[in-house]
Design a protein around this motif. Sequence first.
Motif, PDB file in Angstrom:
ATOM      1  N   THR A  63       0.846  -1.208   0.000  1.00 30.15           N
ATOM      2  CA  THR A  63       0.000   0.000   0.000  1.00 30.15           C
ATOM      3  C   THR A  63       0.875   1.248   0.000  1.00 30.15           C
ATOM      4  N   ASP A  64       1.866   1.254   0.880  1.00 30.17           N
ATOM      5  CA  ASP A  64       2.745   2.430   0.982  1.00 30.17           C
ATOM      6  C   ASP A  64       3.542   2.656  -0.300  1.00 30.17           C
ATOM      7  N   LYS A  65       3.792   1.565  -1.031  1.00 24.75           N
ATOM      8  CA  LYS A  65       4.554   1.694  -2.290  1.00 24.75           C
ATOM      9  C   LYS A  65       3.658   1.935  -3.503  1.00 24.75           C
ATOM     10  N   GLY A  66       2.359   1.985  -3.283  1.00 23.79           N
ATOM     11  CA  GLY A  66       1.423   2.227  -4.389  1.00 23.79           C
ATOM     12  C   GLY A  66       1.157   0.993  -5.233  1.00 23.79           C
ATOM     13  N   ILE A  67       1.491  -0.188  -4.679  1.00 29.04           N
ATOM     14  CA  ILE A  67       1.205  -1.443  -5.403  1.00 29.04           C
ATOM     15  C   ILE A  67      -0.157  -1.955  -4.951  1.00 29.04           C
ATOM     16  N   ARG A  68      -1.030  -2.234  -5.920  1.00 29.74           N
ATOM     17  CA  ARG A  68      -2.393  -2.661  -5.586  1.00 29.74           C
ATOM     18  C   ARG A  68      -2.419  -4.128  -5.128  1.00 29.74           C
ATOM     19  N   THR A  69      -3.325  -4.409  -4.187  1.00 30.62           N
ATOM     20  CA  THR A  69      -3.343  -5.747  -3.573  1.00 30.62           C
ATOM     21  C   THR A  69      -4.752  -6.319  -3.486  1.00 30.62           C
ATOM     22  N   ASN A  70      -4.777  -7.655  -3.383  1.00 29.32           N
ATOM     23  CA  ASN A  70      -6.012  -8.400  -3.141  1.00 29.32           C
ATOM     24  C   ASN A  70      -5.713  -9.332  -1.975  1.00 29.32           C
ATOM     25  N   CYS A  71      -6.364  -9.094  -0.845  1.00 28.07           N
ATOM     26  CA  CYS A  71      -6.132  -9.949   0.325  1.00 28.07           C
ATOM     27  C   CYS A  71      -7.037 -11.170   0.216  1.00 28.07           C
ATOM     28  N   THR A  72      -6.409 -12.339   0.109  1.00 30.14           N
ATOM     29  CA  THR A  72      -7.159 -13.564  -0.182  1.00 30.14           C
ATOM     30  C   THR A  72      -7.283 -14.463   1.048  1.00 30.14           C
ATOM     31  N   LEU A  73      -8.153 -15.462   0.906  1.00 25.92           N
ATOM     32  CA  LEU A  73      -8.410 -16.441   1.976  1.00 25.92           C
ATOM     33  C   LEU A  73      -8.964 -15.753   3.224  1.00 25.92           C
TER      34      LEU A  73
ATOM     35  N   PHE B 106     -12.080 -15.250   5.719  1.00 23.11           N
ATOM     36  CA  PHE B 106     -13.245 -16.018   6.157  1.00 23.11           C
ATOM     37  C   PHE B 106     -13.963 -15.394   7.361  1.00 23.11           C
ATOM     38  N   SER B 107     -13.516 -14.212   7.807  1.00 22.84           N
ATOM     39  CA  SER B 107     -14.196 -13.604   8.969  1.00 22.84           C
ATOM     40  C   SER B 107     -14.188 -12.081   8.821  1.00 22.84           C
ATOM     41  N   PRO B 108     -15.126 -11.413   9.520  1.00 22.26           N
ATOM     42  CA  PRO B 108     -15.165  -9.946   9.472  1.00 22.26           C
ATOM     43  C   PRO B 108     -13.897  -9.337  10.052  1.00 22.26           C
ATOM     44  N   GLY B 109     -13.331  -9.965  11.078  1.00 20.37           N
ATOM     45  CA  GLY B 109     -12.098  -9.447  11.685  1.00 20.37           C
ATOM     46  C   GLY B 109     -10.949  -9.441  10.690  1.00 20.37           C
ATOM     47  N   GLN B 110     -10.842 -10.504   9.918  1.00 19.94           N
ATOM     48  CA  GLN B 110      -9.786 -10.556   8.886  1.00 19.94           C
ATOM     49  C   GLN B 110      -9.996  -9.443   7.859  1.00 19.94           C
ATOM     50  N   ALA B 111     -11.260  -9.222   7.500  1.00 23.41           N
ATOM     51  CA  ALA B 111     -11.560  -8.185   6.503  1.00 23.41           C
ATOM     52  C   ALA B 111     -11.245  -6.792   7.051  1.00 23.41           C
ATOM     53  N   LEU B 112     -11.483  -6.601   8.347  1.00 22.42           N
ATOM     54  CA  LEU B 112     -11.177  -5.316   8.979  1.00 22.42           C
ATOM     55  C   LEU B 112      -9.666  -5.062   8.941  1.00 22.42           C
ATOM     56  N   LEU B 113      -8.892  -6.097   9.250  1.00 25.79           N
ATOM     57  CA  LEU B 113      -7.430  -5.968   9.210  1.00 25.79           C
ATOM     58  C   LEU B 113      -6.939  -5.639   7.805  1.00 25.79           C
ATOM     59  N   ALA B 114      -7.500  -6.323   6.825  1.00 23.81           N
ATOM     60  CA  ALA B 114      -7.087  -6.091   5.429  1.00 23.81           C
ATOM     61  C   ALA B 114      -7.343  -4.635   5.036  1.00 23.81           C
ATOM     62  N   ALA B 115      -8.492  -4.109   5.461  1.00 16.61           N
ATOM     63  CA  ALA B 115      -8.821  -2.716   5.135  1.00 16.61           C
ATOM     64  C   ALA B 115      -7.874  -1.760   5.848  1.00 16.61           C
ATOM     65  N   LYS B 116      -7.593  -2.050   7.123  1.00 17.26           N
ATOM     66  CA  LYS B 116      -6.657  -1.209   7.886  1.00 17.26           C
ATOM     67  C   LYS B 116      -5.284  -1.177   7.212  1.00 17.26           C
ATOM     68  N   ALA B 117      -4.902  -2.305   6.612  1.00 18.61           N
ATOM     69  CA  ALA B 117      -3.595  -2.374   5.949  1.00 18.61           C
ATOM     70  C   ALA B 117      -3.639  -1.751   4.555  1.00 18.61           C
ATOM     71  N   GLY B 118      -4.826  -1.335   4.134  1.00 18.88           N
ATOM     72  CA  GLY B 118      -4.941  -0.606   2.866  1.00 18.88           C
ATOM     73  C   GLY B 118      -5.117  -1.470   1.631  1.00 18.88           C
ATOM     74  N   ALA B 119      -5.570  -2.724   1.821  1.00 21.42           N
ATOM     75  CA  ALA B 119      -5.768  -3.597   0.652  1.00 21.42           C
ATOM     76  C   ALA B 119      -6.703  -2.942  -0.362  1.00 21.42           C
ATOM     77  N   THR B 120      -6.405  -3.128  -1.638  1.00 19.22           N
ATOM     78  CA  THR B 120      -7.297  -2.616  -2.689  1.00 19.22           C
ATOM     79  C   THR B 120      -8.580  -3.442  -2.708  1.00 19.22           C
ATOM     80  N   TYR B 121      -8.408  -4.750  -2.622  1.00 20.52           N
ATOM     81  CA  TYR B 121      -9.544  -5.683  -2.608  1.00 20.52           C
ATOM     82  C   TYR B 121      -9.411  -6.610  -1.404  1.00 20.52           C
TER      83      TYR B 121
END
Length: 217
Positions: free
Chosen positions: A102-112, A114-129
């Motif tokens: 995210t900090d380098k401007g490279i787009r990401t897709n956080c995969t696998l 299975f829970s809302p908590g994981q999705a919250l972390l992915a968003a906090k880390a700036g995942a594109t998807y």
Amino acid sequence: MKFFIDTANLDQIREAQALGVLDGVTTNPSLMAKEGITGRNNILKHYVDICNIVEGDVSAEVIGTEFKAMIKEGEELAELHEQIVVKVPMIKDGVKALKYFTDKGIRTNCTLVFSPGQALLAAKAGATYVSPFIGRLDDISTDGLNLIAEIRLIYDNYAFETQILAASVRHTMHIIDCAKLGADVMTGPLSAIEGLLKHPLTDSGLAQFLADYKKGN
Ligand code: E4P
């Protein structure tokens, strides 16, 4: 709602692209293996081939599970083609890698996911998807669609920009339900996308129109 096709099969990607509604492609190591694409160089070449067929984002997954390995691989994947989105698994080093990309401007897709908590972390880390796997949750008698609804609520509460990419979509009704729940993207097989076309009343109505046209001409 964006439509991605979840395959590494070039013919199916071409067919979906020809339909005119394709926004991208997701792959994973299993889908690559299914097409007989093995060896690092062949896999990298295959990603470029896919990018040359579609106009949208193409997810390419890192194999490393440690931060340094993920970074090295992800940077190599991102340099392959501007359409590449680096797919990173939801593990501890994966979260660190998401933030790094995210900090380098490279787009990401956080995969696998299975829970809302994981999705919250992915968003906090700036995942594109973020990719919640709904079909695999259904497989273990857990409501995959409910996860989409929970993530939508959380992301809307805080206006997270991470896009919800409903993954492990198995059939047409999954697509419709994901659309109702506000998933930003869905990725599924060609059969699920083509299933949207079908209705018996369309077929019988068209047959009748053509028959009536022939009567008068
Ligand atoms: C997502 O990006 C994955 O490739 C995929 O949707 C997994 O689907 P499956 O559970 O049908 O293997």
